[in-house]
Design a protein around this motif. Structure first.
Motif, short mmCIF file in Angstrom:
data_model
loop_
_atom_site.label_atom_id
_atom_site.label_comp_id
_atom_site.label_asym_id
_atom_site.label_seq_id
_atom_site.Cartn_x
_atom_site.Cartn_y
_atom_site.Cartn_z
N ILE A 293 0.83 -1.21 0.00
CA ILE A 293 0.00 0.00 0.00
C ILE A 293 0.87 1.26 0.00
CG2 ILE A 293 -1.70 1.32 1.33
CD1 ILE A 293 -3.00 -1.35 2.09
N PRO A 294 1.92 1.36 0.82
CA PRO A 294 2.80 2.53 0.70
C PRO A 294 3.44 2.64 -0.68
CG PRO A 294 3.14 1.46 2.81
CD PRO A 294 2.25 0.56 2.02
N TRP A 295 3.75 1.50 -1.31
CA TRP A 295 4.32 1.52 -2.66
C TRP A 295 3.33 2.16 -3.63
CZ3 TRP A 295 3.64 0.17 -7.67
CH2 TRP A 295 4.76 0.01 -8.48
N LEU A 296 2.07 1.78 -3.55
CA LEU A 296 1.04 2.35 -4.42
C LEU A 296 0.89 3.85 -4.19
CD1 LEU A 296 -1.67 -0.46 -4.09
CD2 LEU A 296 -0.25 0.00 -6.10
N ARG A 297 0.91 4.26 -2.92
CA ARG A 297 0.79 5.69 -2.61
C ARG A 297 2.00 6.46 -3.13
NH1 ARG A 297 -0.98 4.57 3.63
NH2 ARG A 297 -3.22 4.18 3.26
N ARG A 298 3.19 5.87 -2.95
CA ARG A 298 4.41 6.55 -3.38
C ARG A 298 4.41 6.79 -4.89
NH1 ARG A 298 7.35 3.48 -0.88
NH2 ARG A 298 8.17 2.07 -2.46
N HIS A 299 3.83 5.85 -5.62
CA HIS A 299 3.80 5.98 -7.08
C HIS A 299 2.47 6.54 -7.58
CE1 HIS A 299 7.68 4.06 -7.61
NE2 HIS A 299 7.33 3.17 -6.72
N ARG A 300 1.63 7.00 -6.66
CA ARG A 300 0.39 7.71 -6.98
C ARG A 300 -0.48 6.94 -7.97
NH1 ARG A 300 2.81 13.91 -7.65
NH2 ARG A 300 3.74 14.01 -5.56
N CYS A 301 -0.73 5.70 -7.61
CA CYS A 301 -1.58 4.89 -8.49
C CYS A 301 -2.55 4.08 -7.64
CB CYS A 301 -0.72 3.95 -9.35
SG CYS A 301 0.29 2.80 -8.40
N GLU A 302 -3.66 3.70 -8.25
CA GLU A 302 -4.65 2.85 -7.58
C GLU A 302 -4.30 1.38 -7.71
OE1 GLU A 302 -8.46 3.70 -9.16
OE2 GLU A 302 -8.34 5.86 -8.79
N ALA A 303 -3.62 1.03 -8.81
CA ALA A 303 -3.34 -0.39 -9.07
C ALA A 303 -2.03 -0.51 -9.82
CB ALA A 303 -4.47 -1.02 -9.89
N VAL A 304 -1.42 -1.68 -9.70
CA VAL A 304 -0.20 -2.00 -10.43
C VAL A 304 -0.42 -3.34 -11.13
CG1 VAL A 304 0.82 -3.01 -8.33
CG2 VAL A 304 2.29 -2.43 -10.27
N LEU A 305 -0.04 -3.42 -12.38
CA LEU A 305 -0.15 -4.66 -13.14
C LEU A 305 1.24 -5.27 -13.27
CD1 LEU A 305 -1.89 -6.64 -14.79
CD2 LEU A 305 -1.39 -5.26 -16.81
N LEU A 306 1.38 -6.51 -12.79
CA LEU A 306 2.66 -7.22 -12.83
C LEU A 306 2.66 -8.25 -13.94
CD1 LEU A 306 3.30 -7.88 -9.03
CD2 LEU A 306 3.80 -5.83 -10.38
N ARG A 307 3.78 -8.34 -14.63
CA ARG A 307 3.98 -9.39 -15.62
C ARG A 307 4.24 -10.71 -14.91
NH1 ARG A 307 8.28 -7.17 -19.99
NH2 ARG A 307 9.63 -8.44 -18.68
N PRO A 308 4.19 -11.82 -15.62
CA PRO A 308 4.48 -13.11 -14.98
C PRO A 308 5.87 -13.22 -14.37
CG PRO A 308 3.31 -13.46 -17.03
CD PRO A 308 3.65 -12.00 -16.98
N ASP A 309 6.84 -12.42 -14.87
CA ASP A 309 8.18 -12.43 -14.28
C ASP A 309 8.33 -11.40 -13.18
OD1 ASP A 309 8.12 -10.20 -15.90
OD2 ASP A 309 9.84 -10.77 -17.14
N ARG A 310 7.22 -10.83 -12.71
CA ARG A 310 7.14 -9.92 -11.55
C ARG A 310 7.68 -8.53 -11.84
NH1 ARG A 310 3.84 -13.92 -10.58
NH2 ARG A 310 4.69 -15.65 -9.38
N PHE A 311 7.85 -8.18 -13.12
CA PHE A 311 8.20 -6.81 -13.47
C PHE A 311 6.93 -5.99 -13.63
CE2 PHE A 311 12.18 -8.79 -14.18
CZ PHE A 311 13.15 -7.80 -14.11
#
Length: 544
Positions: free
Chosen positions: A496-514
């Motif tokens: 949750i702090p990571w999402l706030r720091r990057h000012r986004c509601e959601a993050v989409l991760l690839r299968p290799d976690r990038f």
């Protein structure tokens, strides 16, 4: 009399992918393909396991990849994880230290791990037994191959019977090492440098009471640079640069080996299992793809050992390419998506190799004055707190990040293009923490505090709803039957702090976690669908 007739040729076996070579990179590649349902044939020329501890170290990213294929517990059971690495000068004084207790790149595992290669290969090969659609053929070598628009046509040979037979595959992955037959078959040259200095690599077994140097150590003695370290399962590794005029026959004699290891282990208690001479290289294939044939690991690149990244780089290749192949084989993406494999991996591998060379220059000062200058400069630099932290925390290692490739926008932008952290999370109603990847699945995943149940589409994307660490999560551990979202509690207070720091509601991760994209759930899923539909333009732009 009827004329003699030749025996009929057997019908060619058809598979999606042939993996050539079943060392650690080839075996991992096959496990990743098996995880994704890809029919795979693995061929390995040796009829028995290699049995030699050649590679012996890996990092936290490598363990995260082993975790993804469900083999981390078996691999991790015998790992040795050093607490520090010392750099000693010719007088035996420490002039720099990496303190691994202070190193945490956020990926859920220890930053340096020593393993036993024969056992590692055994675990990876045994992992293939989980998949009916993956077959391992030992004693089988690649004779030749040619390609048409739809297939790769291979001729394989059973080395025990000398019988050759055809196989057809959609793709071929060359994981067959520095002398790659696959690379030769598609006429891809290597470029780079080979270093003339030969080294003696000694592996052996020693009880704890026989160890005299208990920490991983780089001996920066200008007269004879060396590396020594305890390893996995009671092993010990020692490597020594040879001096001019010293020969393999001389330096591998038991008495010479005993004299070299004597400052670090008790020779009387040290059982040598391997003593070989090698030279190291900084080489990279001119290209990593020839139509339907790809190169991975040492077949594609070789680097000096000083950063311990040779094997790790091959594992990253496998983690990067296999999920893209699965998407293409399932018609979820255009084949041009596969161009992003080299686009992403080559610059990162080159950065690792360059850092290894720079570290080697520190390690390999070959005259007294150069060594004195190095020792003095590093001691002085480390009186500056920021420089001291840079060394102690291993901050000179290139972090996992790709500048361009399959990402929203096609290139790195802030967190997009970097590897997402792996904190501990908990499932609602459970007090047992698990690492994040355990709930992400093998494909794409979208994480956010508000993820709609009807968001994911094609390809399948797992929806992860993240709850603050000071809550118990949703009122009940089960959601509505139609709701396939996974709820997790951010007990390490990272996501949750990571999402706030990057000012986004959601993050989409690839299968290799990038990180593929940031934004709202609708935005990141739309970006994925658009990228896969337009992956021909993505691949063309990346290649340019």
């Amino acid at each position: 009399m009827k004329p003699a007739q030749s025996a009929p040729q057997p019908a060619a076996v058809e598979v999606d992918v042939v993996v050539v070579g079943c060392g650690p990179v080839g075996a991992l590649t096959a496990n990743l393909l098996g995880l994704r349902g890809v029919s795979t044939l693995v061929v390995e020329r040796s009829t028995t396991p290699h049995g030699q501890p050649r590679a012996f170290s890996c990092d936290d990213e490598a363990l995260r990849i082993y975790q993804q294929v469900g083999l981390l517990d078996s691999i991790g059971a015998d790992l040795h994880q050093p607490t520090r690495a010392d750099y000693l000068n010719a007088a035996g004084r420490t002039f720099a230290t990496i303190d691994f207790s202070e190193v945490d790149f956020g990926f859920g595992h220890a930053p340096l791990n020593f393993f036993d290669q024969p056992r590692l290969e055994g675990v990876l090969r045994a992992g293939l037994d989980r998949y009916d659609h993956v077959e391992l053929r030992l004693g089988t070598e690649l004779v030749s191959l040619y390609q048409d628009e739809e297939r790769v046509h291979l001729v394989l040979r059973d080395v025990r019977t000398d019988q050759s037979y055809p196989v057809r595959a959609r793709y071929v992955l060359g994981c067959d090492g520095a002398r790659s037959t696959t690379r030769a078959a598609v006429h891809i040259p290597l470029a780079g440098a080979s270093y003339a200095e030969p080294w003696l690599a000694v592996s052996g077994e020693v009880p704890p009471e026989g160890i005299r140097r208990a920490h991983t150590t780089f001996v920066c003695d200008w007269r004879r640079p060396a590396f020594v370290s305890p390893g996995a399962r009671g092993s010990y590794r020692a490597e020594f640069m040879l001096q001019p005029g010293e020969t393999e026959a001389e330096m591998t004699r038991p008495d010479r080996v005993a004299a070299l290891v004597e400052p670090y282990v008790d020779p009387a208690r040290f059982t040598v299992t391997r003593a070989v001479i090698y030279t190291f290289h900084q080489l990279i294939a001119r290209r990593w793809r020839e139509r339907r044939v790809f190169l991975l690991g040492d077949a594609a690149h070789q680097m000096p050992p000083f950063l311990g990244q040779g094997l790790c780089s091959g594992l990253r290749d496998a983690a990067n390419l296999t999920w893209k192949l699965a998407l293409v084989l399932d018609d979820e993406a255009d084949p041009a998506l596969l161009d992003t494999y080299e686009t992403e991996r080559r610059p990162h591998t080159a950065a690792m190799a360059a850092t290894s060379v720079r570290l080697g220059r520190v390690f390999l000062a070959r005259d007294r004055r150069a060594a004195w200058l190095r020792d003095t400069a590093l001691r002085a630099a480390q009186t500056v707190p920021r420089v001291r932290r840079f060394v102690r925390r291993f901050e000179f290692k290139p972090l996992p990040a790709y500048d361009q490739g399959l990402f929203a926008g096609g290139r790195r932008d802030g967190a997009v293009g970097t590897m997402f952290p792996q904190p501990r999370v908990a499932l609602p109603g459970s007090k047992v923490p698990v690492l994040l990847d355990e709930v992400l699945g093998a494909g794409f995943a979208v994480l956010g505090t508000e993820v709609p149940a009807d968001g994911p589409g094609r390809p399948p994307v797992r929806a992860i709803v993240v709850h603050p660490g000071d809550t118990a999560g949703p009122a009940s551990s089960g959601a509505e039957p139609a709701d396939e979202r996974v709820h997790v509690i951010d007990i390490d207070n990272v996501i949750i702090p990571w999402l706030r720091r990057h000012r986004c509601e959601a993050v989409l991760l690839r299968p290799d976690r990038f990180v593929f994209a940031l934004g709202s759930t609708v935005e990141v899923l739309g970006a994925l669908a658009g990228a896969l539909r337009g992956s021909r333009s993505v691949g063309q732009a990346a290649a340019a």
